[in-house]
Motif scaffolding. Structure first.
Motif: not given
Ligand code: ADP
Length: 443
Positions: A353-382
Motif C-alpha cells: 500500500g502506498v501509505e503504509r510503504a511511505g510511513q514505514l520508511v519515514e518512521r525508520a528514517m526518523a529513528e535512524v536520524a535520532r540514533a545517529l544524532v545520539d551517536a554524535g552526528v552533527r552534520r546531516l544531509v536529508v
C-alpha cells in the motif's frame, strides 16, 4: 526583527529565506507556528549553539539576532478557511515578535484555484493589519518567472501553456493574474504596469497610492528583471503587507538599509562550526535523488539500504542500519537510503500500500536520524520533502538559521535548539554529487 514572512509551504519558506540571507539579512525559518508567545522569556541557548549573530532561541521565543523570520506553513492547498486561520495565527505571532513588515510568500507559478488560497489569505492579512492595499507579484526572473502586463510567463511560455496547466492540485489554465486573483478575491484587483515600474520607485509608489485611493485591494505588479524587483522593494518598503513569490524579497534588504533599519551583514550566511560526525539520509525516490545515491555508491562511499519489505516483515532493519553506520562513522560519512527506482517503488507500493510503504520508511528514517544524532552526528544531509519533515520532527527541531546555498534552493541550515547542521533537500533538487558537495562545505 524587520521582516516577518508567512510562507505557504516548507521549501518555499527556505527559498525566500535564502534570498534574504543572500542580500545580507540574518534569517531564521520556523517550522509551523511556534506554540509559545514570543513575549515569553527564552531560556539561554545550549552550549555551542548560536552563530555570530547570536542565534540562541527555543521553540516559540523570538529568534535573537534575526533580521527576518520566516514561518513555514503547509497551507497552499488546504481549504481556504484553514489557510486563512493559520496565516492569521502566524501574523499574530510575527507581530508580537516585533515584525515591522509582513510578507506573504506563495509559489512563483501562483499555485492557486478560484477558491484560493492567495486571494483569501492576502485579504485576511490586509484586514488584520488595517492596511488598504498590497501588491501581488510572483516574478522570479532568475528562475524564468516574469510578469508582463499582468501575464505570468514560465520561461518563454505563458503560465497557461506551461506544465502548470496539468498540475494535479492547482492547474493554472489562465496566465492573466489580474483575472486569476480577482476570481478568488472580494475586493477589486488592478495592475501596476511595467512602463510605470520602468520610471522608478517614486512613480510606482505614486501609482500604487492612487490605486489604493480608488479602493483597489490587490495590485498585480509587472516585473521582468531583478531591477524591477528592486524598484518594487523600494516602492513597498512602507507597506504593511507585501504578497509575492520569493523574487520581491531580493529588493527589500537594500530598501531597509537605505531607511537605516538594517545593517546588511556580509556574514548573514555564516553558521557555527559544530564538529562531530556526518551522515546522509535519503528517503526520496525522485530521479535526481536516485542519481545522487548511485553517484555516492559508485564513488566507493558506504551506504546501507533500507528495504520496506524487510521493515514490513518485522526484521530489525533500523538496528542493522545503525550497526553498519556506527562501525564506520568515525572514519567517513555514511549514507542510509530507501531510495529506489520507480518500478521497484511501484512494486513495493502494490504489495504494502502506498501509505503504509511511505510511513514505514519515514518512521525508520526518523529513528535512524535520532540514533545517529545520539551517536554524535552533527552534520546531516536529508533527501526528500516528506522525509525531511519526519526527520526534523523526530529531532524536535522547530527553528533553523539559514546559511549559504549548496545548490539553488537548498541551503545549509543550523538547528537553533541543538548543535546540528541540516541540509534538507526536496526530491528533484541538487546536482548529482550533491551529498559529498554539501558535506564538503561545513565543518
Ligand atoms: P520527494 O521530495 O522526492 O518527493 P519525499 O521524502 O517527500 O521525497 O517522499 C518520498 C516518499 O517515498 C516518502 O514517503 C518515503 O517514505 C517513501 N519511500 C522511500 N523509499 C521508498 C521505497 N523504496 N518504496 C516505497 N516508498 C518509499
Amino acid at each position: 526583527m524587520i521582516l516577518g514572512v508567512i510562507a505557504d509551504d516548507f521549501t518555499g519558506a527556505t527559498d525566500v529565506a535564502s534570498m534574504l540571507v543572500r542580500e545580507g539579512m540574518r534569517t531564521v525559518q520556523v517550522i509551523g507556528i511556534p506554540e509559545q508567545d514570543p513575549q515569553a522569556a527564552a531560556p539561554p541557548p545550549p552550549e555551542g549553539v548560536g552563530s555570530p549573530g547570536g542565534a540562541g532561541s527555543t521553540r516559540g521565543a523570538p529568534p535573537d539576532g534575526a533580521d527576518a523570520v520566516v514561518v513555514a506553513l503547509k497551507s497552499r492547498t488546504i481549504p481556504a478557511a484553514d489557510a486563512v486561520a493559520q496565516s492569521l495565527a502566524a501574523l499574530r505571532w510575527l507581530k508580537a515578535a516585533g515584525a515591522r513588515q509582513i510578507y506573504f510568500k506563495y509559489c512563483s507559478t501562483f499555485d492557486s484555484t478560484p477558491a484560493g488560497n492567495i486571494g483569501p489569505v492576502a485579504e485576511a492579512l490586509l484586514d488584520a493589519l488595517g492596511a488598504s492595499m498590497a501588491i501581488a507579484c510572483p516574478a522570479f526572473p532568475e528562475n524564468g518567472r516574469t510578469v508582463f502586463r499582468g501575464h505570468l510567463f514560465v520561461g518563454d511560455q505563458l503560465l497557461s501553456d506551461s506544465g502548470m496547466r496539468d498540475h494535479p492540485l492547482t492547474p493554472m489554465t489562465d496566465a492573466n493574474l489580474v483575472r486569476v486573483l480577482q476570481a478568488q478575491s472580494h475586493g477589486p484587483v488592478a495592475l501596476l504596469r511595467h512602463d510605470v515600474i520602468a520610471r522608478g520607485a517614486e512613480a510606482a509608489r505614486t501609482s500604487l497610492m492612487a490605486l489604493a485611493a480608488d479602493g483597489v485591494r490587490l495590485v498585480v505588479a509587472d516585473a521582468i528583471t531583478n531591477d524591477d524587483l528592486r524598484v518594487l522593494g523600494e516602492a513597498c518598503v512602507d507597506a504593511g503587507l507585501i504578497t509575492a513569490g520569493s523574487g520581491v524579497a531580493l529588493g527589500l534588504p537594500a530598501a531597509y538599509a537605505a531607511r537605516g533599519w538594517l545593517q546588511r551583514d556580509a556574514q548573514a550566511a555564516a553558521l557555527p562550526a559544530v564538529g562531530g560526525a556526518a551522515a546522509v539520509l535519503s528517503g526520496s525516490c525522485s530521479v535526481a535523488t536516485n542519481g545522487q545515491v548511485q553517484h555516492w555508491l559508485d564513488s566507493g562511499r558506504p551506504g546501507f539500504r533500507i528495504d520496506p519489505r524487510a521493515l514490513a516483515a518485522g526484521t530489525p532493519v533500523v538496528e542493522q542500519a545503525l550497526a553498519f553506520v556506527q562501525a564506520r562513522l568515525a572514519q567517513e560519512p555514511v549514507l542510509v537510503y530507501a531510495t529506489a527506482e520507480p518500478a521497484e517503488v511501484k512494486a513495493v507500493q502494490a504489495e504494502l500500500g502506498v501509505e503504509r510503504a511511505g510511513q514505514l520508511v519515514e518512521r525508520a528514517m526518523a529513528e535512524v536520524a535520532r540514533a545517529l544524532v545520539d551517536a554524535g552526528v552533527r552534520r546531516l544531509v536529508v533527501a526528500g520533502g516528506e522525509t525531511s519533515g519526519a526527520v526534523v520532527q523526530a529531532l524536535d527541531v522547530h527553528a533553523l538559521r539559514i546559511g549559504a546555498p549548496i545548490d539553488p534552493g537548498v541551503p545549509w541550515t543550523a538547528a537553533l535548539n541543538r548543535p546540528l547542521l541540516l541540509a534538507l533537500k526536496s526530491g528533484n533538487f541538487g546536482s548529482v554529487d550533491f551529498f559529498a558537495k554539501a558535506l564538503g562545505q561545513v565543518r
